[in-house]
Design a protein around this motif. Sequence first.
Motif, mmCIF file in Angstrom:
data_model
loop_
_atom_site.group_PDB
_atom_site.id
_atom_site.type_symbol
_atom_site.label_atom_id
_atom_site.label_comp_id
_atom_site.label_asym_id
_atom_site.label_seq_id
_atom_site.Cartn_x
_atom_site.Cartn_y
_atom_site.Cartn_z
ATOM 1 N N GLY A 277 61.960 0.080 65.990
ATOM 2 C CA GLY A 277 60.973 -0.488 65.068
ATOM 3 C C GLY A 277 60.459 -1.828 65.540
ATOM 4 N N ALA A 278 61.369 -2.657 66.093
ATOM 5 C CA ALA A 278 60.959 -3.975 66.596
ATOM 6 C C ALA A 278 60.037 -3.820 67.795
ATOM 7 C CB ALA A 278 62.188 -4.789 66.966
ATOM 8 N N ILE A 279 60.337 -2.867 68.646
ATOM 9 C CA ILE A 279 59.491 -2.630 69.815
ATOM 10 C C ILE A 279 58.096 -2.179 69.388
ATOM 11 C CG2 ILE A 279 59.176 -1.155 71.836
ATOM 12 C CD1 ILE A 279 62.216 -1.121 72.150
ATOM 13 N N LYS A 280 58.044 -1.285 68.404
ATOM 14 C CA LYS A 280 56.744 -0.812 67.910
ATOM 15 C C LYS A 280 55.944 -1.963 67.303
ATOM 16 C CE LYS A 280 54.603 2.522 64.750
ATOM 17 N NZ LYS A 280 54.862 3.604 63.751
ATOM 18 N N ALA A 281 56.614 -2.795 66.486
ATOM 19 C CA ALA A 281 55.928 -3.934 65.867
ATOM 20 C C ALA A 281 55.444 -4.920 66.925
ATOM 21 C CB ALA A 281 56.869 -4.626 64.884
ATOM 22 N N ALA A 282 56.256 -5.114 67.966
ATOM 23 C CA ALA A 282 55.869 -6.041 69.027
ATOM 24 C C ALA A 282 54.662 -5.520 69.790
ATOM 25 C CB ALA A 282 57.041 -6.249 69.977
ATOM 26 N N PHE A 450 61.731 -16.297 79.308
ATOM 27 C CA PHE A 450 62.792 -16.723 78.414
ATOM 28 C C PHE A 450 62.202 -17.236 77.101
ATOM 29 C CE2 PHE A 450 64.301 -17.487 82.795
ATOM 30 C CZ PHE A 450 65.307 -16.525 82.824
ATOM 31 N N PRO A 451 62.729 -16.792 75.962
ATOM 32 C CA PRO A 451 62.171 -17.192 74.666
ATOM 33 C C PRO A 451 62.061 -18.704 74.479
ATOM 34 C CG PRO A 451 63.707 -15.382 74.384
ATOM 35 C CD PRO A 451 63.813 -15.795 75.820
ATOM 36 N N VAL A 452 62.977 -19.472 75.058
ATOM 37 C CA VAL A 452 62.967 -20.913 74.874
ATOM 38 C C VAL A 452 61.689 -21.547 75.426
ATOM 39 C CG1 VAL A 452 64.133 -21.443 77.045
ATOM 40 C CG2 VAL A 452 64.395 -22.984 75.085
ATOM 41 N N ASN A 453 61.009 -20.857 76.349
ATOM 42 C CA ASN A 453 59.792 -21.396 76.963
ATOM 43 C C ASN A 453 58.512 -20.929 76.294
ATOM 44 O OD1 ASN A 453 61.361 -22.663 78.916
ATOM 45 N ND2 ASN A 453 61.180 -20.975 80.366
ATOM 46 N N GLU A 457 54.571 -18.910 68.122
ATOM 47 C CA GLU A 457 54.088 -17.718 67.434
ATOM 48 C C GLU A 457 54.681 -16.427 68.010
ATOM 49 O OE1 GLU A 457 50.499 -18.961 70.117
ATOM 50 O OE2 GLU A 457 52.008 -19.956 68.877
ATOM 51 N N LEU A 458 55.336 -16.541 69.181
ATOM 52 C CA LEU A 458 55.952 -15.369 69.802
ATOM 53 C C LEU A 458 57.443 -15.266 69.482
ATOM 54 C CD1 LEU A 458 54.257 -15.608 73.317
ATOM 55 C CD2 LEU A 458 53.579 -14.170 71.402
ATOM 56 N N ARG A 459 57.940 -16.209 68.692
ATOM 57 C CA ARG A 459 59.378 -16.257 68.411
ATOM 58 C C ARG A 459 59.886 -14.948 67.812
ATOM 59 N NH1 ARG A 459 63.695 -19.540 67.639
ATOM 60 N NH2 ARG A 459 65.069 -19.087 65.879
ATOM 61 N N GLU A 460 59.140 -14.380 66.886
ATOM 62 C CA GLU A 460 59.601 -13.152 66.237
ATOM 63 C C GLU A 460 59.588 -11.952 67.175
ATOM 64 O OE1 GLU A 460 55.845 -11.755 63.673
ATOM 65 O OE2 GLU A 460 56.247 -13.899 63.578
#
Length: 514
Positions: A277-282, A450-453, A457-460
Motif C-alpha cells: 500500500g505504501a509503495i502504491k501511494a508513493a 538517504f531520507p535525511v538529505n 515533503e518527501l518524508r512520508e
Amino acid sequence: MTAQDVHAQRRVDNYAALVHSIDARFNALAGPVFRTDAAGLYDAYLASFTDPDVRQQHSCSCCRTFIERFGGLATVGDDGALVPALWDPATAPAPYRAVVAALQQRVSQARITMLFLSEQTMYGMPASGPWQHLAITPATVFESSGLHNAWQTACARREAFASVRRALRQYSAPVCATALQLLKENLLDNPAAVLGQAQFLVDLHAAHAAGQQQQDNLRYRMVARAPMGFCHPRSSMIATLLDDIVAGKPVGEAAASWNAKMDGLRYQRPQVAPTPGAIKAARIAFAKLGAFPALQRRFATMDDIQEAVWRPHPHYAARGRASAAQHGPHSMTLDTFRRTVLPTAERIEMAALEGRQPFVALTSAVHADARPIMQWDTLDQRNPVAWYCYNRCSLASEFNLTGSFYEVMAVILPPWAWAGRSHPQYGEHLAFLLEDARDLCGCEGHSALFPVNLKSELRELRSTIEAYSQENALAGLGKNSVAGLALTKGHPCKFDLRVTIDGQVGTYRIARWD
C-alpha cells in the motif's frame, strides 16, 4: 441614491485611497500572516457609517465577501499582540478612519486559528462593471511543492502548533535546557542533527508575554517560521534524549542510548520494508510531483563541482616536482592550515592513509532538469550534488588509491554548503578530492538516496525511496568519478600533506580540526 450619486460620494470620500492603503499595508508585512476567529466584521464595517445613505452606498456583496474572508487576517507583534494585517487608521483616508479603527479593534482582540497561505493572485474582486471594491493584489503567492496545496500546508502547521504545545507540557524548560547543554558539549554523537531543534524548544519556553494568549501567539509565529522537522519533537530523535533526562538517567547511560540510536544505519532510515500500500501511494505521489526522473542518480565528475575552497595552480604541472629541500613536518590544526597555508598553496599531495577512513564518493542527478529532491537543491539555484560515506568507513584500496601520496584535485565544502547555504544539522565538513579516487564497490549497487538529505515533503515517502535506492545502482562509475577524504569537525583527523608554495615543498601534519 443613484449609482451616479454613489460614485460621486466615493470620490469625495477617497474610497480608492482606502483600497490602496489596505493593499499597501498587507504587502508591507514581514512576518507570517494568520487567520483569526474575528467575527461580525462586515456588520461592524457597515455600523461604523452613521449616515444611513453612506451606509447604504457601502452595502456591497463583493466587499462583504472580501471582509469576511480576509478582514480577520493578522500578524503577531514582538510583544505577542495580534496586529491586524489590513486595518490601520493612521494610513486610512479621513472619512474611513473610524471604520478602520472599529475593524482594527475587533481583529486585535481575536485568537489565531491557523496560518494563512494562499495560491490566489488576487484577494477579492477589484471591480465589477463601474463599481470599485475592496481587494488586494498580493506581492507573494504560495508555491505548492506539488504534493500539498496552500490549505493542506496551513493545516499541517496547525497540527504542528498543537504538537509543540503538547511537547512543551511534557518537557519542561529545565529539561530542554539540559538537553541543549549536553548537545553543545559534544558528549553525544552527531549533535548537529538535533541541535537546532533543541535550541528551538528552549526558545519556545523562553517566549514570554503579558498573557497566555500573547504567549501562544508568539509560539504560533515561531512554529510558522521553523523547519517542519522541528515542530514534532515527541516523534523525533530528540524525544529519546528528553525522555532519558526526565527519567533521571546518568549522562553516560543517556549518551550510550543516544549514540546507539544515531548509528548511521538507523538514524532517519526506515527499519522495515514498505508495504504494498505504501509503495502504491508513493507511486501516485511521485507521479503527482513528476519526481520519478529525480530518483535516477549517477556518480559525479569534476564538472559537477560548483565551487571549491582550493584548486591546484594551473602552472604547477609544467614546473614539475620542486627540487628544493623539503621542510617540516609542521604540526597544525586543519583550521589553521586552511587559513594560513591553503590560500597560497599551488599543489597539495596527501600521504597514504592506513586503516579505514571516511572516504566519500560524490553523486548527482542523471537528469539535470529533474525535480529538486535534495534539501539544498532549488529551482532558482540548482545543485543536485550529494555525497555518501560507508558507515564502517573504507580502506584506501577500496577507493582505488595506491602509492605513497595522492594528488589533491580540489578542497571543497560539502555540497549542501555551496553558495553560502546553511544546513547546520549536517555538521561542518571539509573534503579533499583525490586524483583517480572512486568507490570500487559502486555503493554496493545502491543509489545513495538517504531520507535525511531529502526535502521535507518527501518524508512520508522515505521508506519507498530507500527501497528504490537499494534496488537501483548509481550510473556512470568510471575514471572521471569524483571521490576523496571527508573530515568532520569534532571527529578525529590525522594525516600528512605535502604542499608546494613558490616552488618550495613543505610537509604539514594535521592532528585535529581546531
